[in-house]
Design a protein around this motif. Structure first.
Motif, PDB file in Angstrom:
ATOM      1  N   GLY A  56     -12.321  55.735 -61.335  1.00 47.12           N
ATOM      2  CA  GLY A  56     -12.030  57.112 -60.970  1.00 47.12           C
ATOM      3  C   GLY A  56     -10.919  57.745 -61.785  1.00 47.12           C
ATOM      4  N   VAL A  57     -10.614  57.174 -62.952  1.00 48.86           N
ATOM      5  CA  VAL A  57      -9.567  57.709 -63.820  1.00 48.86           C
ATOM      6  C   VAL A  57     -10.070  59.011 -64.447  1.00 48.86           C
ATOM      7  N   GLU A  58      -9.318  60.066 -64.251  1.00 49.03           N
ATOM      8  CA  GLU A  58      -9.701  61.357 -64.828  1.00 49.03           C
ATOM      9  C   GLU A  58      -9.592  61.304 -66.346  1.00 49.03           C
ATOM     10  N   PRO A  59     -10.624  61.721 -67.052  1.00 54.13           N
ATOM     11  CA  PRO A  59     -10.564  61.732 -68.520  1.00 54.13           C
ATOM     12  C   PRO A  59      -9.690  62.891 -69.006  1.00 54.13           C
ATOM     13  N   PRO A  60      -9.243  62.827 -70.260  1.00 54.41           N
ATOM     14  CA  PRO A  60      -8.483  63.938 -70.827  1.00 54.41           C
ATOM     15  C   PRO A  60      -9.285  65.238 -70.722  1.00 54.41           C
ATOM     16  N   LYS A  61      -8.582  66.316 -70.500  1.00 54.47           N
ATOM     17  CA  LYS A  61      -9.217  67.618 -70.275  1.00 54.47           C
ATOM     18  C   LYS A  61     -10.187  67.992 -71.398  1.00 54.47           C
ATOM     19  N   GLN A  62      -9.831  67.680 -72.654  1.00 55.66           N
ATOM     20  CA  GLN A  62     -10.668  68.066 -73.795  1.00 55.66           C
ATOM     21  C   GLN A  62     -12.056  67.436 -73.748  1.00 55.66           C
ATOM     22  N   ILE A  63     -12.165  66.264 -73.135  1.00 58.27           N
ATOM     23  CA  ILE A  63     -13.453  65.555 -73.135  1.00 58.27           C
ATOM     24  C   ILE A  63     -13.967  65.274 -71.724  1.00 58.27           C
ATOM     25  N   ALA A  64     -13.360  65.883 -70.739  1.00 59.07           N
ATOM     26  CA  ALA A  64     -13.737  65.606 -69.348  1.00 59.07           C
ATOM     27  C   ALA A  64     -15.218  65.881 -69.090  1.00 59.07           C
ATOM     28  N   SER A  65     -15.712  67.001 -69.532  1.00 51.15           N
ATOM     29  CA  SER A  65     -17.120  67.347 -69.296  1.00 51.15           C
ATOM     30  C   SER A  65     -18.044  66.333 -69.961  1.00 51.15           C
ATOM     31  N   ALA A  66     -17.729  65.956 -71.192  1.00 52.06           N
ATOM     32  CA  ALA A  66     -18.556  64.989 -71.915  1.00 52.06           C
ATOM     33  C   ALA A  66     -18.564  63.640 -71.209  1.00 52.06           C
ATOM     34  N   VAL A  67     -17.396  63.176 -70.812  1.00 57.72           N
ATOM     35  CA  VAL A  67     -17.292  61.880 -70.143  1.00 57.72           C
ATOM     36  C   VAL A  67     -18.059  61.906 -68.824  1.00 57.72           C
ATOM     37  N   MET A  68     -17.922  62.985 -68.073  1.00 61.54           N
ATOM     38  CA  MET A  68     -18.616  63.085 -66.787  1.00 61.54           C
ATOM     39  C   MET A  68     -20.130  63.150 -66.969  1.00 61.54           C
ATOM     40  N   ASN A  69     -20.607  63.841 -67.996  1.00 63.07           N
ATOM     41  CA  ASN A  69     -22.043  63.907 -68.260  1.00 63.07           C
ATOM     42  C   ASN A  69     -22.604  62.533 -68.624  1.00 63.07           C
ATOM     43  N   ILE A  70     -21.890  61.803 -69.467  1.00 66.07           N
ATOM     44  CA  ILE A  70     -22.345  60.469 -69.862  1.00 66.07           C
ATOM     45  C   ILE A  70     -22.322  59.533 -68.657  1.00 66.07           C
ATOM     46  N   ALA A  71     -21.240  59.594 -67.878  1.00 67.06           N
ATOM     47  CA  ALA A  71     -21.133  58.743 -66.682  1.00 67.06           C
ATOM     48  C   ALA A  71     -22.238  59.082 -65.685  1.00 67.06           C
ATOM     49  N   ASP A  72     -22.565  60.353 -65.554  1.00 63.70           N
ATOM     50  CA  ASP A  72     -23.631  60.770 -64.639  1.00 63.70           C
ATOM     51  C   ASP A  72     -24.967  60.157 -65.060  1.00 63.70           C
ATOM     52  N   ASP A  73     -25.269  60.208 -66.362  1.00 68.24           N
ATOM     53  CA  ASP A  73     -26.496  59.578 -66.864  1.00 68.24           C
ATOM     54  C   ASP A  73     -26.491  58.089 -66.548  1.00 68.24           C
ATOM     55  N   MET A  74     -25.386  57.445 -66.840  1.00 71.09           N
ATOM     56  CA  MET A  74     -25.277  56.002 -66.663  1.00 71.09           C
ATOM     57  C   MET A  74     -25.448  55.612 -65.196  1.00 71.09           C
ATOM     58  N   MET A  75     -24.765  56.306 -64.307  1.00 72.82           N
ATOM     59  CA  MET A  75     -24.815  55.960 -62.883  1.00 72.82           C
ATOM     60  C   MET A  75     -26.161  56.301 -62.246  1.00 72.82           C
ATOM     61  N   ALA A  76     -26.879  57.260 -62.835  1.00 72.92           N
ATOM     62  CA  ALA A  76     -28.189  57.632 -62.309  1.00 72.92           C
ATOM     63  C   ALA A  76     -29.297  56.745 -62.884  1.00 72.92           C
ATOM     64  N   GLY A  77     -28.930  55.846 -63.783  1.00 74.84           N
ATOM     65  CA  GLY A  77     -29.920  54.955 -64.366  1.00 74.84           C
ATOM     66  C   GLY A  77     -30.758  55.593 -65.458  1.00 74.84           C
ATOM     67  N   ARG A  78     -30.322  56.754 -65.944  1.00 76.31           N
ATOM     68  CA  ARG A  78     -31.043  57.419 -67.033  1.00 76.31           C
ATOM     69  C   ARG A  78     -30.550  56.891 -68.375  1.00 76.31           C
ATOM     70  N   GLU A  79     -31.331  57.128 -69.409  1.00 76.05           N
ATOM     71  CA  GLU A  79     -30.876  56.795 -70.760  1.00 76.05           C
ATOM     72  C   GLU A  79     -29.609  57.597 -71.022  1.00 76.05           C
ATOM     73  N   THR A  80     -28.596  56.931 -71.524  1.00 79.13           N
ATOM     74  CA  THR A  80     -27.322  57.595 -71.783  1.00 79.13           C
ATOM     75  C   THR A  80     -27.420  58.374 -73.081  1.00 79.13           C
ATOM     76  N   VAL A  81     -27.141  59.670 -73.003  1.00 79.66           N
ATOM     77  CA  VAL A  81     -27.229  60.529 -74.177  1.00 79.66           C
ATOM     78  C   VAL A  81     -25.963  61.357 -74.298  1.00 79.66           C
ATOM     79  N   ILE A  82     -25.754  61.875 -75.490  1.00 81.69           N
ATOM     80  CA  ILE A  82     -24.649  62.803 -75.713  1.00 81.69           C
ATOM     81  C   ILE A  82     -25.257  64.140 -76.075  1.00 81.69           C
ATOM     82  N   ARG A  83     -24.931  65.150 -75.318  1.00 84.62           N
ATOM     83  CA  ARG A  83     -25.423  66.497 -75.595  1.00 84.62           C
ATOM     84  C   ARG A  83     -24.587  67.115 -76.714  1.00 84.62           C
ATOM     85  N   ALA A  84     -25.127  68.116 -77.399  1.00 83.76           N
ATOM     86  CA  ALA A  84     -24.485  68.671 -78.585  1.00 83.76           C
ATOM     87  C   ALA A  84     -23.058  69.159 -78.308  1.00 83.76           C
TER      88      ALA A  84
END
Length: 100
Positions: A56-84
């Motif tokens: 539950g460590v908050e990521p740095p503000k600059q990359i918070a959205s990216a980290v949360m999106n990747i973690a969401d994919d991972m925790m949902a069992g989806r293929e982990t991707v990075i959006r543009a």
């Protein structure tokens, strides 16, 4: 009800999704297509994603959205991707850290 998911020790977010970079953006940010992320880039991403997802460590503000999106994919069992947009913020963040 508690929900459990399997969090991989290592994940490989090498798929960059939706990476459509228009000419105007490339002329302003040629670094986006000039450099390929190296292992150090993925180590930084992995570190922040796993810290967020497991502790539950908050990521740095600059990359918070990216980290949360990747973690969401991972925790949902989806293929982990990075959006543009996430890719751009992660590249900027790692460059600020002195990585290429």
């Amino acid at each position: 009800m508690l929900r459990y998911w399997k969090i991989p020790i290592i994940f490989d977010p090498t798929v960059v999704m939706y990476l459509v970079i228009i000419d105007k953006l490339v002329s302003q940010r040629p670094d986006l297509v000039r450099y390929k992320p190296d292992e150090g880039f993925f180590d930084v991403v992995r570190e922040h994603v796993l810290a967020y997802a497991t502790e539950g460590v908050e990521p740095p503000k600059q990359i918070a959205s990216a980290v949360m999106n990747i973690a969401d994919d991972m925790m949902a069992g989806r293929e982990t991707v990075i959006r543009a947009g996430d890719y751009i913020s992660l590249m900027d963040y790692t460059r600020e850290m002195g990585m290429k």
